[in-house]
Scaffold this motif. Structure first.
Motif, short mmCIF file in Angstrom:
data_model
loop_
_atom_site.label_atom_id
_atom_site.label_comp_id
_atom_site.label_asym_id
_atom_site.label_seq_id
_atom_site.Cartn_x
_atom_site.Cartn_y
_atom_site.Cartn_z
N MET A 185 0.83 -1.20 0.00
CA MET A 185 0.00 0.00 0.00
C MET A 185 0.86 1.25 0.00
N PRO A 186 1.09 1.87 -1.16
CA PRO A 186 1.84 3.12 -1.19
C PRO A 186 0.97 4.31 -0.81
N GLY A 187 1.63 5.32 -0.23
CA GLY A 187 1.02 6.62 -0.10
C GLY A 187 1.33 7.44 -1.34
N ALA A 188 1.42 8.76 -1.18
CA ALA A 188 1.65 9.64 -2.34
C ALA A 188 2.93 9.23 -3.08
N THR A 189 2.76 8.80 -4.33
CA THR A 189 3.87 8.33 -5.15
C THR A 189 3.85 9.08 -6.47
N GLU A 190 5.01 9.50 -6.92
CA GLU A 190 5.14 10.35 -8.10
C GLU A 190 4.89 9.54 -9.37
N THR A 191 3.62 9.46 -9.76
CA THR A 191 3.22 8.71 -10.95
C THR A 191 2.22 9.53 -11.76
N GLU A 192 1.71 8.92 -12.82
CA GLU A 192 0.71 9.55 -13.68
C GLU A 192 -0.72 9.25 -13.21
N VAL A 193 -0.88 8.76 -11.98
CA VAL A 193 -2.18 8.28 -11.53
C VAL A 193 -3.28 9.32 -11.66
N GLY A 194 -2.95 10.61 -11.53
CA GLY A 194 -3.97 11.64 -11.59
C GLY A 194 -4.28 12.15 -12.98
N ASP A 195 -3.45 11.78 -13.96
CA ASP A 195 -3.54 12.44 -15.27
C ASP A 195 -4.83 12.17 -16.02
N ALA A 204 -6.48 17.99 -10.82
CA ALA A 204 -5.43 18.94 -10.41
C ALA A 204 -4.99 18.67 -8.98
N ALA A 205 -5.94 18.33 -8.11
CA ALA A 205 -5.61 18.07 -6.71
C ALA A 205 -4.71 16.85 -6.57
N ILE A 206 -5.02 15.78 -7.29
CA ILE A 206 -4.22 14.57 -7.18
C ILE A 206 -2.86 14.76 -7.86
N GLN A 207 -2.82 15.47 -8.97
CA GLN A 207 -1.53 15.74 -9.61
C GLN A 207 -0.61 16.51 -8.66
N ALA A 208 -1.17 17.47 -7.94
CA ALA A 208 -0.37 18.22 -6.96
C ALA A 208 0.05 17.34 -5.79
N HIS A 209 -0.85 16.45 -5.37
CA HIS A 209 -0.58 15.56 -4.23
C HIS A 209 0.61 14.65 -4.52
N VAL A 210 0.64 14.05 -5.71
CA VAL A 210 1.71 13.10 -6.00
C VAL A 210 3.00 13.78 -6.45
N ALA A 211 2.92 15.08 -6.72
CA ALA A 211 4.12 15.82 -7.12
C ALA A 211 4.72 16.62 -5.97
N LYS A 212 4.14 16.50 -4.78
CA LYS A 212 4.60 17.31 -3.66
C LYS A 212 6.01 16.92 -3.24
N GLU A 213 6.67 17.85 -2.57
CA GLU A 213 8.02 17.60 -2.09
C GLU A 213 8.04 16.37 -1.18
N GLY A 214 8.98 15.49 -1.44
CA GLY A 214 9.13 14.31 -0.59
C GLY A 214 8.26 13.14 -0.98
N ALA A 215 7.50 13.24 -2.07
CA ALA A 215 6.66 12.11 -2.50
C ALA A 215 7.54 10.89 -2.79
N VAL A 216 6.99 9.73 -2.55
CA VAL A 216 7.69 8.49 -2.83
C VAL A 216 7.94 8.38 -4.33
N LYS A 217 9.08 7.82 -4.72
CA LYS A 217 9.39 7.58 -6.12
C LYS A 217 8.97 6.16 -6.51
N PRO A 218 8.54 5.96 -7.76
CA PRO A 218 8.17 4.61 -8.17
C PRO A 218 9.26 3.58 -7.90
N ARG A 219 10.52 3.97 -8.09
CA ARG A 219 11.60 3.01 -7.86
C ARG A 219 11.65 2.56 -6.40
N ASP A 220 11.26 3.43 -5.47
CA ASP A 220 11.21 3.02 -4.07
C ASP A 220 10.27 1.83 -3.89
N ILE A 221 9.16 1.87 -4.60
CA ILE A 221 8.20 0.76 -4.52
C ILE A 221 8.78 -0.48 -5.21
#
Length: 250
Positions: A185-195, A204-221
């Motif tokens: 179960m990932p939290g905010a992860t920098e992906t295209e999920v909101g696009d 727009a809200a989800i795109q901002a959420h996953v692009a926020k500073e410190g978001a998890v990177k896909p490679r971390d998962i």
């Protein structure tokens, strides 16, 4: 370089971007042969080329996991072309806005068809092979949203909550026969999920959420997936949550 998954064969759904793409790359780096499934053929072709350029083995199997025949074909072709299926990574999924006021029930069906039923189809196809082999691993990419709903996330949260409980049921059903099952179960992860969210404000809200500073990177998962799979067979990491360090919310 140590390759803890050498000799293993994995199928990754939703492999054309985000967590699925990262999972495929990390699995290949760890020595697994990787079958890749998603709808975007050109992206799959590019990912196969990247993996092969690094000395890995990859196979593109285009398909839509909401179509049961496509899901079963992805598993069948993995076994036919690569010899077996040791690992199934269920990463295909979408997010949509889903409140109840002025609800578009077609959105609910679409979210549940992809997030839940797509997972059911691939698992149903892969499990018989794993039981026949006497070994297997299934990791389903869920979301922390499956633990907590919200006014605009009811469709998505409902689908992920269902995935969580279905996956844990499979763990109990199959664990005694050496098929390990994990919910990731990932939290905010920098992906295209909101696009592709249809509601522009929620998009727009989800795109901002996953692009926020410190978001998890896909490679971390992806690296977490390899960690889970490399554990001794006596150990089943049944559930793992990964969230940004700066996110202290429950």
């Amino acid at each position: 370089m140590t390759k803890p998954l050498a000799g293993k064969v994995a199928l990754v759904t939703g492999a054309s971007s985000g967590i699925g793409e990262a999972a495929a790359l990390c699995l290949a780096e760890a020595g697994a042969a990787v079958a890749l499934s998603a709808r975007r053929v050109e992206r799959l072709s590019g990912l196969v080329a990247r993996i092969e350029a690094d000395g890995g083995t990859a196979l593109a199997i285009p398909g839509d996991m909401t179509v049961e025949d496509d899901a079963r074909r992805a598993v069948a072709q993995t076994v036919e072309k690569l010899g077996r299926i040791d690992i199934l990574i269920n990463s295909a999924g979408i997010m949509e806005a889903g409140g109840i006021e002025n609800v578009d029930t077609a959105i609910y069906r679409r979210v549940i068809d992809i997030n839940l039923m797509g997972t059911v189809y691939t698992c149903a196809a892969a499990v018989p092979h794993m039981l026949e082999q006497g070994v297997g691993d299934i990791i389903t990419i869920s979301s922390l949203a499956g633990r907590k709903g919200g006014p605009m996330t009811s469709a998505y949260s409902a689908s992920k909550h269902a995935v969580n409980f279905m996956t844990d049921g499979m763990r109990q059903e199959l664990g005694g026969r050496n098929v390990r099952v994990t919910t990731l179960m990932p939290g905010a992860t920098e992906t295209e999920v909101g696009d592709n969210i249809s509601d522009p404000n929620w998009r727009a809200a989800i795109q901002a959420h996953v692009a926020k500073e410190g978001a998890v990177k896909p490679r971390d998962i992806g690296e977490a997936i390899v960690f889970i799979l490399a554990m001794p067979r006596r150990t089943n990491i049944s559930e793992i949550s990964i969230r940004p360090t700066i996110d202290t919310s429950a």
